[in-house]
Write a protein that holds these residues in place. Structure first.
Motif, PDB file in Angstrom:
ATOM      1  N   GLY A 149       0.804  -1.212   0.000  1.00 35.52           N
ATOM      2  CA  GLY A 149       0.000   0.000   0.000  1.00 35.52           C
ATOM      3  C   GLY A 149       0.838   1.263   0.000  1.00 35.52           C
ATOM      4  O   GLY A 149       0.622   2.169  -0.806  1.00 35.52           O
ATOM      5  N   LEU A 150       1.807   1.334   0.900  1.00 33.41           N
ATOM      6  CA  LEU A 150       2.604   2.556   1.049  1.00 33.41           C
ATOM      7  C   LEU A 150       3.480   2.829  -0.171  1.00 33.41           C
ATOM      8  O   LEU A 150       3.556   3.972  -0.644  1.00 33.41           O
ATOM      9  CB  LEU A 150       3.463   2.466   2.310  1.00 33.41           C
ATOM     10  CG  LEU A 150       2.730   2.731   3.629  1.00 33.41           C
ATOM     11  CD1 LEU A 150       3.599   2.335   4.817  1.00 33.41           C
ATOM     12  CD2 LEU A 150       2.332   4.200   3.728  1.00 33.41           C
ATOM     13  N   VAL A 151       4.137   1.815  -0.688  1.00 28.33           N
ATOM     14  CA  VAL A 151       4.974   2.033  -1.866  1.00 28.33           C
ATOM     15  C   VAL A 151       4.101   2.298  -3.094  1.00 28.33           C
ATOM     16  O   VAL A 151       4.438   3.132  -3.946  1.00 28.33           O
ATOM     17  CB  VAL A 151       5.918   0.839  -2.090  1.00 28.33           C
ATOM     18  CG1 VAL A 151       6.673   0.982  -3.406  1.00 28.33           C
ATOM     19  CG2 VAL A 151       6.915   0.753  -0.941  1.00 28.33           C
ATOM     20  N   GLY A 152       2.956   1.615  -3.173  1.00 31.49           N
ATOM     21  CA  GLY A 152       2.020   1.905  -4.251  1.00 31.49           C
ATOM     22  C   GLY A 152       1.525   3.345  -4.194  1.00 31.49           C
ATOM     23  O   GLY A 152       1.417   4.022  -5.223  1.00 31.49           O
ATOM     24  N   TRP A 153       1.256   3.825  -2.998  1.00 26.84           N
ATOM     25  CA  TRP A 153       0.829   5.213  -2.811  1.00 26.84           C
ATOM     26  C   TRP A 153       1.922   6.174  -3.268  1.00 26.84           C
ATOM     27  O   TRP A 153       1.648   7.160  -3.965  1.00 26.84           O
ATOM     28  CB  TRP A 153       0.487   5.454  -1.352  1.00 26.84           C
ATOM     29  CG  TRP A 153       0.286   6.878  -0.956  1.00 26.84           C
ATOM     30  CD1 TRP A 153       1.107   7.655  -0.197  1.00 26.84           C
ATOM     31  CD2 TRP A 153      -0.843   7.714  -1.279  1.00 26.84           C
ATOM     32  NE1 TRP A 153       0.574   8.905  -0.030  1.00 26.84           N
ATOM     33  CE2 TRP A 153      -0.625   8.973  -0.688  1.00 26.84           C
ATOM     34  CE3 TRP A 153      -2.010   7.500  -2.020  1.00 26.84           C
ATOM     35  CZ2 TRP A 153      -1.524  10.031  -0.799  1.00 26.84           C
ATOM     36  CZ3 TRP A 153      -2.913   8.561  -2.138  1.00 26.84           C
ATOM     37  CH2 TRP A 153      -2.663   9.800  -1.539  1.00 26.84           C
TER      38      TRP A 153
END
Length: 327
Positions: A149-153
């Motif tokens: 989630g965080l890297v995708g964000w």
């Protein structure tokens, strides 16, 4: 504690028993409730990242409750639920840390790579790098948000105001990111391994406007593309798919070599960029947007002892969404 340990690069993880670790100054100890299995864990296990020091416990999408705190920890308390992400420590003094780009720190520590990770029943982490989580958060559903989630964000933020977005490689990060992008009013096209009809069906179930083979022509020119698959040969494919002035974002920590391609694919002010790691500031921004978007992670649970099975399922594309270990 119980832990699945990488004792030699390229070898299966081994279940080991050890005394519960003790937190040092500025650290906390978690009783792990869930730990996501990320493609970066594969890169560690398979020796695709540099300077892997074994033995090491992989895992950096960790959710757990604090059961012991070290000296000097005041912002967190026993019993509190927190997440432990990939970025485990920074120096705080290099030029990158001082200018707000701690994801590029010269001497970082990474959970499950240079620091012990969450494929275990207990984990010690730096308190200031832990993410406070809601008391009613589902540990299994939350775990993938801590890296996928965080890297995708972070990758999505690099696409700016792109309204037509292509995603190459539809796994854990992509299925979370697609939900956020749709909430923001973007049109999302998913590109998978050629002939992977199951992955394309999964992408459509996440609300993408179209899903097809990686080498297929997009239904319309893309404003931007994000590549999550660790396949360098997709870079020229994605550059060809974006319109003039478009941007291609490489979202992984490791990728196979990028083949040569004609300059005309980059010309007309197309851009090729990467994202690296994450900052602590990314977490509150992403979790707030994920809540507004109603993001729901698709997960498959595995017992801790089945970590090798989970890694193998990820390696061979047998997963929809994310694998999560539950001690």
């Amino acid at each position: 504690m119980r832990a699945m340990v990488l004792e030699a690069v390229g070898e299966p993880l081994v279940l080991r028993q050890a005394a519960d670790p003790e937190p040092g100054s500025g650290e906390i100890r978690l009783r792990v409730e869930a730990c996501g299995v990320c493609r970066t864990d594969l890169h560690v296990v398979d020796g695709e990242l540099p300077a892997i020091a074994t033995p090491v416990v992989p895992g950096h999408e960790v959710v757990g409750r604090i059961d012991r705190i070290g000296k000097g920890v005041h912002q967190l308390g026993p019993g509190q639920r927190v997440g432990v992400p990939w970025l485990g420590s920074t120096c705080g003094t290099c030029e990158y840390c001082l200018c707000g780009r701690e994801n590029l720190c010269d001497t970082p520590g990474f959970t499950g790579y240079t620091r012990p990770g969450g494929f275990a029943s207990h984990l010690v982490a730096r308190a200031e790098f832990c993410i406070p989580l809601a008391e009613d958060a589902d540990p299994v559903a939350t775990a993938p948000l801590l890296c996928a989630g965080l890297v995708g964000w972070r990758a999505l933020c690099r696409t700016g105001q792109a309204r037509v977005l292509g995603i190459y490689g539809f796994g854990a990060a992509a299925h979370l990111l697609a939900q956020v992008a749709r909430h923001q009013g973007r049109r999302v096209y998913a590109f998978t391994r050629n002939g992977d009809l199951a992955a394309q069906a999964f992408a459509r179930s996440q609300g993408v406007a179209w899903a097809g083979d990686a080498d297929a022509t997009a239904p319309e020119p893309l404003d931007a593309a994000i590549i999550f698959a660790p396949a360098g040969e997709l870079v020229p494919v994605a550059l060809k798919a974006v319109r003039k002035g478009g941007r291609v974002v490489c979202g992984g920590i490791h990728m196979s070599d990028i083949p040569g391609f004609p300059y005309r694919l980059l010309w007309e002010e197309r851009e090729l960029v990467s994202v690296a790691n994450l900052t602590r500031a990314d977490a509150p921004a992403f979790f707030a947007e994920a809540a507004r978007a109603g993001v729901c992670a698709t997960t498959r649970r595995y017992p801790l002892e089945a970590a090798n099975e989970a890694l193998d399922d990820l390696r061979h594309g047998r997963l929809d969404g994310a694998a999560v270990l539950v001690p």
